[in-house]
Motif scaffolding. Structure first.
Motif, PDB file in Angstrom:
ATOM      1  N   ASN A  52     -21.277  16.722  22.542  1.00 32.21           N
ATOM      2  CA  ASN A  52     -20.671  17.178  23.782  1.00 32.21           C
ATOM      3  C   ASN A  52     -21.342  16.431  24.927  1.00 32.21           C
ATOM      4  O   ASN A  52     -22.569  16.299  24.940  1.00 32.21           O
ATOM      5  CB  ASN A  52     -20.848  18.688  23.942  1.00 32.21           C
ATOM      6  N   ALA A  54     -20.806  16.394  29.017  1.00 30.39           N
ATOM      7  CA  ALA A  54     -20.017  16.895  30.145  1.00 30.39           C
ATOM      8  C   ALA A  54     -20.897  17.350  31.296  1.00 30.39           C
ATOM      9  O   ALA A  54     -22.065  17.676  31.116  1.00 30.39           O
ATOM     10  CB  ALA A  54     -19.175  18.088  29.688  1.00 30.39           C
ATOM     11  N   ASP A  67     -21.074  20.632  17.843  1.00 33.75           N
ATOM     12  CA  ASP A  67     -20.033  20.609  16.815  1.00 33.75           C
ATOM     13  C   ASP A  67     -20.603  20.169  15.474  1.00 33.75           C
ATOM     14  O   ASP A  67     -21.414  19.235  15.420  1.00 33.75           O
ATOM     15  CB  ASP A  67     -18.908  19.662  17.246  1.00 33.75           C
ATOM     16  N   TYR A  94     -17.857  12.888  29.812  1.00 30.35           N
ATOM     17  CA  TYR A  94     -16.474  12.922  29.322  1.00 30.35           C
ATOM     18  C   TYR A  94     -15.793  14.107  29.983  1.00 30.35           C
ATOM     19  O   TYR A  94     -16.465  15.028  30.421  1.00 30.35           O
ATOM     20  CB  TYR A  94     -16.441  13.107  27.807  1.00 30.35           C
ATOM     21  N   PRO A  95     -14.496  14.157  30.061  1.00 28.27           N
ATOM     22  CA  PRO A  95     -13.533  13.173  29.555  1.00 28.27           C
ATOM     23  C   PRO A  95     -13.431  11.943  30.459  1.00 28.27           C
ATOM     24  O   PRO A  95     -13.723  11.999  31.651  1.00 28.27           O
ATOM     25  CB  PRO A  95     -12.224  13.937  29.508  1.00 28.27           C
ATOM     26  N   GLU A  99     -12.008   8.574  26.359  1.00 27.31           N
ATOM     27  CA  GLU A  99     -12.431   9.774  25.632  1.00 27.31           C
ATOM     28  C   GLU A  99     -11.768  10.987  26.277  1.00 27.31           C
ATOM     29  O   GLU A  99     -12.203  11.446  27.326  1.00 27.31           O
ATOM     30  CB  GLU A  99     -13.952   9.929  25.655  1.00 27.31           C
ATOM     31  N   PRO A 100     -10.703  11.521  25.669  1.00 24.13           N
ATOM     32  CA  PRO A 100      -9.913  12.566  26.318  1.00 24.13           C
ATOM     33  C   PRO A 100     -10.524  13.970  26.317  1.00 24.13           C
ATOM     34  O   PRO A 100      -9.946  14.878  26.880  1.00 24.13           O
ATOM     35  CB  PRO A 100      -8.609  12.552  25.525  1.00 24.13           C
ATOM     36  N   SER A 101     -11.672  14.136  25.697  1.00 30.75           N
ATOM     37  CA  SER A 101     -12.304  15.451  25.639  1.00 30.75           C
ATOM     38  C   SER A 101     -13.782  15.310  25.949  1.00 30.75           C
ATOM     39  O   SER A 101     -14.371  14.237  25.796  1.00 30.75           O
ATOM     40  CB  SER A 101     -12.132  16.050  24.238  1.00 30.75           C
ATOM     41  N   ASP A 102     -14.410  16.414  26.366  1.00 32.14           N
ATOM     42  CA  ASP A 102     -15.857  16.374  26.548  1.00 32.14           C
ATOM     43  C   ASP A 102     -16.591  16.499  25.214  1.00 32.14           C
ATOM     44  O   ASP A 102     -17.794  16.313  25.142  1.00 32.14           O
ATOM     45  CB  ASP A 102     -16.328  17.436  27.540  1.00 32.14           C
ATOM     46  N   HIS A 103     -15.844  16.784  24.147  1.00 36.48           N
ATOM     47  CA  HIS A 103     -16.404  16.809  22.791  1.00 36.48           C
ATOM     48  C   HIS A 103     -16.079  15.500  22.097  1.00 36.48           C
ATOM     49  O   HIS A 103     -14.954  15.006  22.176  1.00 36.48           O
ATOM     50  CB  HIS A 103     -15.813  17.965  21.968  1.00 36.48           C
TER      51      HIS A 103
END
Length: 120
Positions: A52, A54, A67, A94-95, A99-103
């Motif tokens: 992650n 963010a 994760d 991110y995003p 990278e479309p997600s912070d994960h």
């Protein structure tokens, strides 16, 4: 109502709270057998440095491992998806456009280990 083990089942992970059974729950001490992380199994016991990346409110950059891919006995990790190098990211959260997600996307190629399954 719902699927999976009943809320008081000893193998069901606790939800929230962080006290009582929730504070004591560990994936390596489940009654039915330990769970292991695919990345740790493949990486000699080492988890990814982060999954992650963010900004959280006005606070500092949050870059930690949140994760996991949990595996029960009988699985072999053939490979894991390569993850970004934190040193190359600098302070970029991110995003982003790439990278479309912070994960970070995690993944593993798995196969059943027949010997481990037979040993159960």
């Amino acid at each position: 109502s719902g699927t999976g083990p009943a809320p008081d089942h000893p193998e069901r992970p606790p939800v929230g709270g962080g006290t009582g059974r929730a504070a004591a729950w560990r994936p390596d001490e489940l009654p039915g057998g330990a769970l292991a992380s695919a990345y740790a199994l493949h990486g000699g016991g080492k988890e990814p440095s982060f999954t992650n990346n963010a900004w959280v409110g006005d606070g500092p950059l949050f870059r930690e491992t949140l994760d996991y891919i949990w595996l029960s006995r009988g699985w072999r990790v053939d490979s894991v998806r390569a993850l970004p190098d934190a040193a190359l990211l600098g302070d970029t959260p991110y995003p982003t456009a790439d990278e479309p997600s912070d994960h970070v996307l995690i993944g593993a190629d798995l196969s059943l280990d027949k010997q481990a399954m037979d040993a159960k």
